[in-house]
Design a protein around this motif. Structure first.
Motif, PDB file in Angstrom:
ATOM      1  N   UNK A  49      32.274  12.938 -21.054  1.00  0.00           N
ATOM      2  CA  UNK A  49      32.876  13.091 -19.787  1.00  0.00           C
ATOM      3  C   UNK A  49      32.968  14.552 -19.337  1.00  0.00           C
ATOM      4  N   UNK A  50      32.026  15.512 -19.876  1.00  0.00           N
ATOM      5  CA  UNK A  50      32.128  16.725 -19.499  1.00  0.00           C
ATOM      6  C   UNK A  50      31.725  17.034 -18.066  1.00  0.00           C
ATOM      7  N   UNK A  51      30.818  16.022 -17.593  1.00  0.00           N
ATOM      8  CA  UNK A  51      30.539  16.215 -16.269  1.00  0.00           C
ATOM      9  C   UNK A  51      31.645  16.079 -15.260  1.00  0.00           C
ATOM     10  N   UNK A  52      32.563  15.462 -15.560  1.00  0.00           N
ATOM     11  CA  UNK A  52      33.739  15.264 -14.902  1.00  0.00           C
ATOM     12  C   UNK A  52      34.989  16.298 -15.078  1.00  0.00           C
ATOM     13  N   UNK A  53      34.808  17.246 -15.938  1.00  0.00           N
ATOM     14  CA  UNK A  53      35.690  17.963 -16.599  1.00  0.00           C
ATOM     15  C   UNK A  53      36.611  18.849 -15.429  1.00  0.00           C
ATOM     16  N   UNK A  54      35.933  19.418 -14.111  1.00  0.00           N
ATOM     17  CA  UNK A  54      36.456  20.131 -13.349  1.00  0.00           C
ATOM     18  C   UNK A  54      37.575  19.052 -12.598  1.00  0.00           C
ATOM     19  N   UNK A  55      36.815  18.028 -12.216  1.00  0.00           N
ATOM     20  CA  UNK A  55      37.611  17.039 -11.618  1.00  0.00           C
ATOM     21  C   UNK A  55      39.033  16.499 -12.356  1.00  0.00           C
ATOM     22  N   UNK A  56      38.940  16.451 -13.880  1.00  0.00           N
ATOM     23  CA  UNK A  56      39.935  16.008 -14.354  1.00  0.00           C
ATOM     24  C   UNK A  56      40.982  17.067 -14.322  1.00  0.00           C
ATOM     25  N   UNK A  57      40.606  18.343 -14.528  1.00  0.00           N
ATOM     26  CA  UNK A  57      41.611  19.345 -14.496  1.00  0.00           C
ATOM     27  C   UNK A  57      42.196  19.580 -12.826  1.00  0.00           C
ATOM     28  N   UNK A  58      41.425  19.254 -12.016  1.00  0.00           N
ATOM     29  CA  UNK A  58      42.128  19.190 -10.555  1.00  0.00           C
ATOM     30  C   UNK A  58      43.138  18.149 -10.551  1.00  0.00           C
ATOM     31  N   UNK A  59      42.956  16.906 -10.950  1.00  0.00           N
ATOM     32  CA  UNK A  59      43.978  15.635 -10.916  1.00  0.00           C
ATOM     33  C   UNK A  59      44.884  15.792 -11.938  1.00  0.00           C
ATOM     34  N   UNK A  60      44.574  16.689 -13.074  1.00  0.00           N
ATOM     35  CA  UNK A  60      45.937  16.991 -13.998  1.00  0.00           C
ATOM     36  C   UNK A  60      46.994  17.611 -13.049  1.00  0.00           C
ATOM     37  N   UNK A  61      46.672  18.493 -12.259  1.00  0.00           N
ATOM     38  CA  UNK A  61      47.619  19.169 -11.308  1.00  0.00           C
ATOM     39  C   UNK A  61      48.231  18.426 -10.258  1.00  0.00           C
ATOM     40  N   UNK A  62      47.411  17.316  -9.737  1.00  0.00           N
ATOM     41  CA  UNK A  62      47.730  16.465  -8.856  1.00  0.00           C
ATOM     42  C   UNK A  62      48.884  15.426  -9.205  1.00  0.00           C
ATOM     43  N   UNK A  63      48.324  14.718 -10.329  1.00  0.00           N
ATOM     44  CA  UNK A  63      49.217  13.684 -10.897  1.00  0.00           C
ATOM     45  C   UNK A  63      50.433  14.116 -11.550  1.00  0.00           C
ATOM     46  N   UNK A  64      50.719  15.246 -11.859  1.00  0.00           N
ATOM     47  CA  UNK A  64      51.949  16.058 -12.431  1.00  0.00           C
ATOM     48  C   UNK A  64      52.917  15.889 -11.309  1.00  0.00           C
ATOM     49  N   UNK A  65      52.485  15.829  -9.991  1.00  0.00           N
ATOM     50  CA  UNK A  65      53.495  15.751  -9.261  1.00  0.00           C
ATOM     51  C   UNK A  65      54.197  14.378  -9.021  1.00  0.00           C
ATOM     52  N   UNK A  66      53.371  13.411  -9.151  1.00  0.00           N
ATOM     53  CA  UNK A  66      53.872  11.898  -9.361  1.00  0.00           C
ATOM     54  C   UNK A  66      52.605  11.037  -9.761  1.00  0.00           C
ATOM     55  N   UNK A  67      52.739  10.477 -10.913  1.00  0.00           N
ATOM     56  CA  UNK A  67      51.434   9.514 -11.089  1.00  0.00           C
ATOM     57  C   UNK A  67      51.523   8.338 -10.793  1.00  0.00           C
ATOM     58  N   UNK A  68      50.754   8.115  -9.681  1.00  0.00           N
ATOM     59  CA  UNK A  68      50.614   6.845  -9.110  1.00  0.00           C
ATOM     60  C   UNK A  68      49.425   6.525  -8.354  1.00  0.00           C
TER      61      UNK A  68
END
Length: 550
Positions: A49-68
């Motif tokens: 899943x390297x092709x989605x790496x930047x997106x996963x890093x972005x969503x790591x910050x988003x879901x840190x607020x509230x995983x839902x």
């Protein structure tokens, strides 16, 4: 207004039904990977899943607020709204504000856009990035700076590498506009910088090509399906859409050196065509990978509506001119005077041959002024286009409404987890077949709390994998040897006699279930099966008894 209205409409449509219950498998991958620690995400990207790496890093910050689930999908809503506004900005710059308004609204009410606006994956954000890069291309071709174009496109391509296919589309746009050499040099430098940034990701992702082994070569049905998703699923929308796009292609000339058709047509056709051609040899095509190309369709259709409106516009009447007398810095106001409408009279020359007298105008500066429609007429024209878009929305509203249900996705992992929670008791043994079906337990662990995952050796987060590492066939047989029963969570295809797993452990699961167990109960829900297997009479220790073999 032409930009803000499509943004608002897309945002409202994106929020409508965003809290639907149940993630499907791709969303579940985003959800469970983005909640890992940064070192764990980094370890995963080296394997898959390297092709989605930047997106996963972005969503790591988003879901840190509230995983839902709502927050998981909210970035896609914002991306789709931004894309609608950028499409409107493109139409405004290439033609006029009302064309931008129509194009942005058409983009917002397209069912395919609404679908990916509510999905926790990167495709809506990629579409926004490509639309922004295309707008920056138009500005740079008109004398703007190329660095902004290169930066936006590079980030977009790292977000998903197939966005790089927009580069040949942009090259076609510049070729159709016949831009000078300096523009080509600026674009080539920006495109080269994008390629350099993207190259490491391409090299890593090529080693992970088994992730898309499920894709098949596209055919004629793939082209028809993509056309219907871009323009409209029914002929009530598709037919007029195609006619308007054809009218827009015939229109030529634009105030900024590029025409709406010169931008929209390559964007619409080139990336899907290139990916389909490549996929005939090495299957890589999926319609979501070229979602960003959809922006070309509403741009062309809106330009076609403008062409139709121009056919019914009243003649401008007698031409006028602005006459400026004296120095260009004079304070005297300009005066509008009518130009002569009668041709110059013929006069004889010295040889007696009649020639036309050269028109002489005593004033030094004359500039024709076209007659523009009144503001009221312009607003009426814009309103008519908006009403047409509303008609498209009414026709496609059932599709938009159906897409807000979890049943419109390929699977519902929340329902699988709920079924396990109702049926399987804590401490019961469970097998996942194939191993990737463990995603339901990773996305919704509550239903699997307390169960024994028989095949799991190393968890997904610790091992840097999506679904965990399983034990080998010998160890699996040992763990099954003393069990009287086992629950199996399986994909529907995994229980068909014709399916042969590539994984040795999955083959061992099938063999053990076939040799040592029989089905006692079954629960099926949208492609996922929950079965209870009990041991055959007389079979112990992981193999058949002598009596059974005879």
């Amino acid at each position: 207004m032409a930009v803000l209205v499509p943004v608002a409409v897309m945002f409202v449509l994106g929020l409508w039904g965003l809290d639907r219950d149940g993630m499907w498998r791709d969303e579940a991958a985003t959800f469970q990977v983005a909640r890992r620690s940064l070192p764990q995400i980094w370890r995963l990207l080296h394997r898959v899943d390297a092709v989605h790496g930047l997106y996963y890093l972005l969503m790591h910050g988003v879901l840190a607020v509230h995983p839902g689930e709502v927050l998981l999908r909210l970035p896609s809503v914002c991306g789709a709204a931004a894309a609608a506004g950028l499409v409107a900005a493109l139409g405004t710059r290439l033609c006029r504000p009302r064309v931008g308004l129509w194009a942005g609204l058409l983009y917002a009410v397209t069912p395919m856009v609404g679908h990916y606006a509510q999905e926790g994956r990167s495709y809506a954000l990629v579409a926004a990035g490509v639309a922004g890069a295309t707008l920056l291309l138009v500005r740079a071709a008109g004398g703007g700076r190329w660095w902004a174009y290169g930066v936006v496109l590079a980030v977009t391509c790292v977000l998903h590498e197939f966005a790089v296919l927009v580069l040949p589309a942009h090259a076609c746009t510049l070729a159709l506009a016949r831009v000078p050499g300096r523009v080509w040099r600026g674009w080539a430098c920006a495109a080269g910088a994008v390629a350099v940034v993207l190259l490491p990701l391409v090299l890593v992702s090529r080693g992970q090509a088994e992730q898309v082994a499920w894709l098949t070569p596209p055919d004629g049905r793939s082209v028809e399906r993509l056309l219907r998703q871009f323009a409209g699923p029914s002929w009530a929308v598709l037919g007029p859409y195609l006619v308007l796009m054809a009218l827009a292609v015939r229109k030529s000339g634009a105030p900024h050196g590029v025409s709406p058709a010169g931008v929209a047509l390559p964007l619409l056709l080139v990336p899907p065509a290139v990916l389909m051609v490549v996929s005939r040899v090495s299957p890589l095509y999926d319609e979501r990978y070229v979602l960003y190309s959809l922006a070309g369709a509403p741009l062309l259709a809106a330009a076609g509506v403008e062409r139709v409106a121009g056919m019914f516009r009243r003649p401008a009447g007698r031409a006028t001119a602005i006459v400026r007398s004296g120095s260009p810095h004079t304070d005297r106001p300009a005066v509008r005077v009518p130009l002569p409408s009668t041709p110059p009279r013929p006069v004889p020359d010295a040889a007696g041959v009649a020639v036309r007298e050269r028109r002489r105008i005593s004033v030094p500066r004359i500039r024709p002024v076209p007659r523009r429609p009144s503001p009221g007429r312009r607003h009426v024209g814009a309103l008519v286009g908006v009403l047409l878009v509303c008609g498209v929305l009414v026709v496609q509203f059932p599709l938009l409404r159906a897409d807000r249900r979890a049943a419109n996705r390929p699977d519902d992992l929340a329902a699988v987890s709920a079924a396990v929670g109702r049926t399987v008791r804590p401490g019961d043994p469970v097998l996942f077949l194939p191993s990737l079906e463990r995603r339901s337990a990773l996305a919704y662990p509550a239903g699997f709390r307390g169960v024994r995952d028989l095949a799991l050796d190393v968890s997904a987060a610790e091992g840097g994998t999506l679904y965990g590492q399983e034990v080998g066939p010998r160890e699996l047989r040992r763990r099954l040897g003393g069990l009287e029963y086992v629950w199996v969570v399986a994909e529907e295809y995994a229980l068909r006699p014709s399916w042969t797993p590539w994984n040795a452990t999955d083959r061992a699961k099938l063999a053990a279930l076939d040799e040592e167990f029989v089905t006692r109960a079954e629960y099926v829900h949208r492609g996922v099966t929950l079965r209870l297997y009990v041991r055959r009479e007389g079979v112990r220790g992981g193999g058949r008894t002598a009596a059974d073999r005879t």
